[in-house]
Design a protein around this motif. Structure first.
Motif: not given
Lengths: 716, 304
Positions: B280-303
């Motif tokens: 799934r290319a980019c989506l292998n890591c950047h999984t929450s591409i529609h938005g998320n509620n994860a904290p700090a860098m992990r959330g900001k980069f949709f990881l």
């Protein structure tokens, strides 16, 4: 999933019949049919036996030879004052559909329904994790021995049960209630990087879907030929029983890491709309105002793993414990349609959209040196909102009975809270000509141009070409960047002879992102659709179509591997082997041919047959900037979402008696998928704590299937 | 046939028209329009002439297409707004038709009889009243026996017919969704006659898990789902209009990745397949591409 609704519906049917019969509608005539049958399917073997695309939205048994029952009920009651209809098919199956409607003419009507949707993605997926189906997945990773992995299926069932009731007895006043509940269950995938760098691998794993959405709309209004006004209130509640997924992460010593899932939310909307018709110069004034609010409340995670063992670096340190999401959407629309004279019609319109994001901005201040920081600094969330105004007009002029021209202008001004573009203005002009001069041909030609101009905020980003932020001066995101668009559409519909019809549609569309240095620079579409039919649909008719589409995306990018170079972030710098620009051209071509026929060869017989052949072919071509000779050369990709599908369908119906129809059918399907990202698929990549573990999602959807069915319909 | 029959002062009704148009009269009688007990129904107001006009001269002349000023709805010489106006004489005060004047169909001179037919009995149960089916079904095998709405719409909307057949599609062919789940063909103030005020409001009415609000939002998602998706059908998974990583790289460029090309020598046959390209290319890591509620860098980069 077995429905809870069937007994409820049967009860409601009797209740409805009772209500409807309360006044003794003795004219009620009930008729209908019941269908029973059996369907069998067999899949190919080996690599042709994966049922995921066959059963993506269809509850078809497969794998070897297996069958499922077919069922259907279609009952109508028509009286002089009341009516009802009950339709049900695939009863008890995952794709069940039931619809009960009824009412008393000019007084009230109601509907109760259940529509089950199955969506299968992959059968026989694998994972090294235990606890599949729960919100905690544990494993000792890396685990590169897939023989020890667990098997499961990715798929979802959506059950939508609802109804509505509308009273029109006090016409022109009406009152209506709509309610439904959608329940989603199953397993879907979630991935996520392991560590803190793109080279640290990822894990693709299943998470449980256990969601429910409840919707209620109440509407009341007044509607006559001259005017209409309605007020509606809608409330929707989305509840997710799983808002976090915990999973073992090898990069962090197999501690439990956390992924966030969709959170509960509440949505309410009030809308008012109205019309004033039969105004002077044949005008209608229409308007609508809506306001909606979406809210949620989520505890903010206070820690995330950052190393092999828990430590002080794990703290995320948010400036508040809870995120209280609050977004308000406001819209307003007004349109005036006029027919001042028979030959002229016009429309003037205005639309306004506003997203007012009242959610709090959250700042995270992890410990200095923590890999939770954003580029070494605290992380602050963005609050995104926008305001959009759209103004337009179009005028149609029929200068003779066979020719009509429509000219239109449209303007959009969008102001947004974004770091790159804070405003875009779109100007669109269109001209359309319709001609029916020839008895056997009607044609339509449309030409449209659009010009978007944007206010770019990053023109002075970064101090100099050695500053990473300097690159932002050149990156233009295509959804907001300057673009010149042109569109041509041609439609022809002809009836060259009795019982013949031929249709053609051609579409040419091009977007040129004229000032983009880095990003999408151009996209083109050419689409052609041809169809032809012969015969009378009530008797026998043949229909065929051919579709061809070409789509191309061009883009330009910068590769920066030597970050410390003085001109690293300047795309106009002289290229070298580590810092250079490159271009990509992404092409999609798709073709489809279809033919179908309905035929009544003799009394009592009806035959239907169809054949569809589809092919898609995608490629990506790369070109590196002259003067650069990178270590890893760019190699074109020749198979991007390449697919071939053949679908053959036969159905015969024989009226055995006036009351009994016998039905038989056969279908053949063959699907082949060849994609670079999946060809040669492996379940693991790399080793050690940065090993990636994949689950087989979409890895091999190829199948060949033979489907046969027989059924009998009894009419009464 | 009608010579010698004394015609009443009123326009001829079904019993006269049935002399030549028996099938039409039968279908009319069987329909709600032919229900005399319903106030305001054409049957209660005289029958055929309510829609087709006074047929007195038509009958006197012995019939014939358009003869005597009778209004046949398949007659191309009659303007679309005249045909629709016949139906709107009764149905204009229907809630669903309130915005007919605002809709594209009216503007594009589509009339009611282009989609509906009073006189054609549906071949099979339909989701909507008396929808026309102009062509044989040309579809893969489906588990529904209903005459599906899209077969009426795609008689004109050829591009949509093509898209519905694509590999990634909403379950419209399968009968699980219908065109009117998203559009109001009878008119709406919104672009493309969608039922909600904006594309995002419409999409999230079903995809409620994407409604947010999210702590970390993805800008193009918040503005318009159609920036990345094409709702009728796509050759790419998840109704994307371009493949990842190319779609993502059209907006994102930075040092190392995502500014690096992921090309044909980095796939599964490479010594170490590139995780930014395979599966799934980019989506292998950047999984929450529609938005998320994860904290700090992990959330900001949709990881996360």
């Amino acid at each position: 999933m077995k429905s809870k609704l069937i007994p409820l519906l049967i009860a409601n049917l009797f209740a409805a019949a009772g209500v409807l019969a309360a006044d003794g509608d003795e004219d009620m005539k009930v008729s209908g049919s019941v269908t029973v049958g059996v369907q069998g399917a067999s899949l190919g073997t080996g690599s042709e036996s994966n049922p995921e695309k066959l059963k993506e939205y269809r509850d078809i048994e497969g794998g070897g030879i297996s069958g499922r029952a077919l069922s259907g009920v279609d009952i109508k009651g028509r009286g002089s004052e009341e009516y009802f209809s009950l339709y049900g098919e695939n009863l008890g199956r995952d794709d069940q559909y039931i619809d009960l409607k009824g009412g008393r003419y000019s007084e009230f009507k109601f509907q109760i329904y259940e529509n089950d949707i199955v969506h299968n993605w992959t059968f026989g997926a694998r994972t090294p994790y235990t606890g599949v189906g729960s919100t905690t997945l544990r494993a000792t990773l890396p685990n590169l021995n897939t023989d020890t992995w667990n098997s499961f299926d990715y798929g979802m069932k959506k059950q939508n049960i609802g109804g509505n009731f509308e009273v029109s007895k006090a016409s022109p006043w009406y009152f209506r209630v709509d309610a439904n509940e959608v329940t989603d269950s199953g397993l879907k995938w979630i991935a996520g990087s392991n560590g803190t760098s793109p080279g640290n691998g990822f894990n693709e794993k299943p998470f449980p879907i256990d969601q429910k959405t409840k919707n209620l709309t109440v509407e009341g209004g007044y509607v006559t030929k001259e005017a209409q006004l309605s007020l509606a209130f809608m409330h929707s509640n989305f509840a997710n029983n799983n808002d976090l997924l915990r999973w073992s992460n090898a990069f962090f010593g197999n501690q439990l890491d956390t992924s966030t899932l969709a959170s509960d939310n509440e949505y309410t909307k009030i809308s008012v709309n109205g019309n004033l018709k039969q105004l002077p110069i044949g005008s209608t004034l229409a308007g609508r105002v809506t306001q909606s609010k979406t809210t949620n409340s989520i505890p903010i995670l206070g820690s995330m793993p950052t190393g092999a063992t828990p430590g002080p670096n794990d703290a995320t340190n948010p400036d508040r414990p809870t995120f209280g999401g609050d977004v308000v959407h406001k819209t307003a629309s007004l349109a005036l349609h006029s027919n001042p004279v028979r030959e002229i019609d016009s429309r003037i319109y205005w639309n306004r959209f506003e997203k007012d994001n009242r959610s709090p901005q959250v700042t995270f201040t992890p410990v200095a040196g923590s890999n939770l920081r954003c580029g070494g600094l605290p992380c602050t969330t963005e609050i995104l909102g926008y305001k959009k105004d759209n103004l337009g007009a179009d005028v149609g002029y029929r200068f003779d009975p066979s020719n009509r021209v429509v000219a239109g202008l449209d303007y959009v001004d969008l102001e947004r809270d974004r770091v790159d573009f804070d405003e875009t203005k779109d100007k669109r002009a269109s001209l359309e000509w319709r001609n029916t001069s020839l008895d056997y041909l009607s044609s339509r030609f449309k030409y449209q141009v659009m010009q978007r101009r944007s206010h770019f905020l990053e023109g002075n980003a970064g101090a100099n070409a050695a500053d990473p932020l300097f690159l932002n001066r050149f990156v233009a995101r295509f959804d907001a960047s300057n673009v010149d668009q042109s569109l041509i559409k041609l439609s022809l519909d002809a009836t060259p002879a009795e019982l013949w019809d031929v249709g053609f549609e051609g579409i040419f569309k091009q977007n040129k992102y004229k000032d983009t240095v880095l990003g999408r620079t151009k996209d083109d579409r050419q689409e052609f659709y041809l169809s032809a039919g012969y015969g009378d649909i009530k008797q026998s008719r043949v229909f065929a179509f051919a579709d061809i589409e070409f789509v191309k995306y061009d883009s330009y990018h910068r590769n920066i591997s030597t970050l410390t170079a003085a001109d690293a972030y300047d795309p106009y710098a002289t290229p070298n082997n580590t810092n250079y620009n490159w271009a990509a051209t992404n092409k999609d071509r798709s073709f489809a041919l279809g033919v179908g026929a309905d035929w009544v060869p003799m009394e009592r017989w009806k035959l239907n047959a169809s054949l569809i052949s589809q092919k898609t072919h995608g490629t990506v071509d790369f070109a590196v900037q002259p003067g650069a000779n990178p270590t890893t050369p760019a190699v074109n990709i020749g198979n991007y979402d390449n697919a071939k599908k053949v679908s053959l369908n036969f159905k015969g119906t024989y009226a055995y008696t006036k009351q009994i129809d016998l039905i038989g059918g056969y279908a053949f399907e063959k699907f082949r998928f060849d994609d670079f990202s999946y060809a040669g698929y492996q379940y693991t990549i790399g080793t050690g704590t940065s090993a990636s573990h994949l689950s087989g999602l979409n890895a091999n959807p190829n199948y060949t299937a033979n489907i046969g069915y027989v059924a009998a319909t009894v009419k009464f | 046939m009608f010579a010698g029959r004394a015609l009443a002062a009123e326009p001829p009704g079904p019993e006269i028209c049935a002399g030549c148009h028996q099938a039409h009269v039968q279908s009319f009688t069987a329909s709600v329009h032919g229900n005399k007990a319903q106030p305001g129904s054409p049957a209660n107001s005289g029958g055929c002439f309510v829609c087709h006009g006074d047929g007195t001269e038509h009958v006197k002349a012995g019939g014939g297409k358009g003869v005597g000023g009778v209004r046949g709805f398949n007659n191309a010489a009659i303007r679309a707004d005249e045909k629709s106006g016949t139906c709107l004489n009764c149905h204009a005060s229907t809630r669903l038709l309130a915005f007919w004047e605002s809709g594209r169909h009216k503007k594009n001179e589509v009339s009611c009889n282009n989609c509906h037919s009073i006189h054609d009995q549906p071949q099979q149960r339909t989701d909507a009243p008396l929808l026309k089916k102009s062509n044989p079904s040309v579809t893969p095998y489906v588990t529904t026996n209903r005459q599906l709405q899209y077969e009426t719409c795609t008689a004109c909307h050829k591009q949509i017919r093509s898209q519905l057949l694509k590999t990634s599609h909403h379950p419209i062919l399968e009968g699980k969704l219908v065109c009117t789940n998203c559009h109001n063909p009878h008119g709406a103030l919104s672009h493309a006659m969608i039922k909600d005020e904006s594309v995002n409001q419409l999409c999230t009415s079903c995809h409620t898990d994407k409604r947010g609000p999210f702590m970390n939002e993805h800008a193009p998602v918040e503005e318009n789902c159609l920036t990345c998706h094409t709702p009728h059908g796509s050759v790419h998974a998840k109704l994307l209009n371009e493949r990842a990583p190319n779609l993502c790289q059209d907006c994102h460029d930075w040092s190392r990745h995502p500014g690096t090309y992921y090309s044909g020598n980095q796939g599964w046959s490479a010594a170490t397949p590139n995780t930014r390209l395979v599966a799934r290319a980019c989506l292998n890591c950047h999984t929450s591409i529609h938005g998320n509620n994860a904290p700090a860098m992990r959330g900001k980069f949709f990881l996360r």
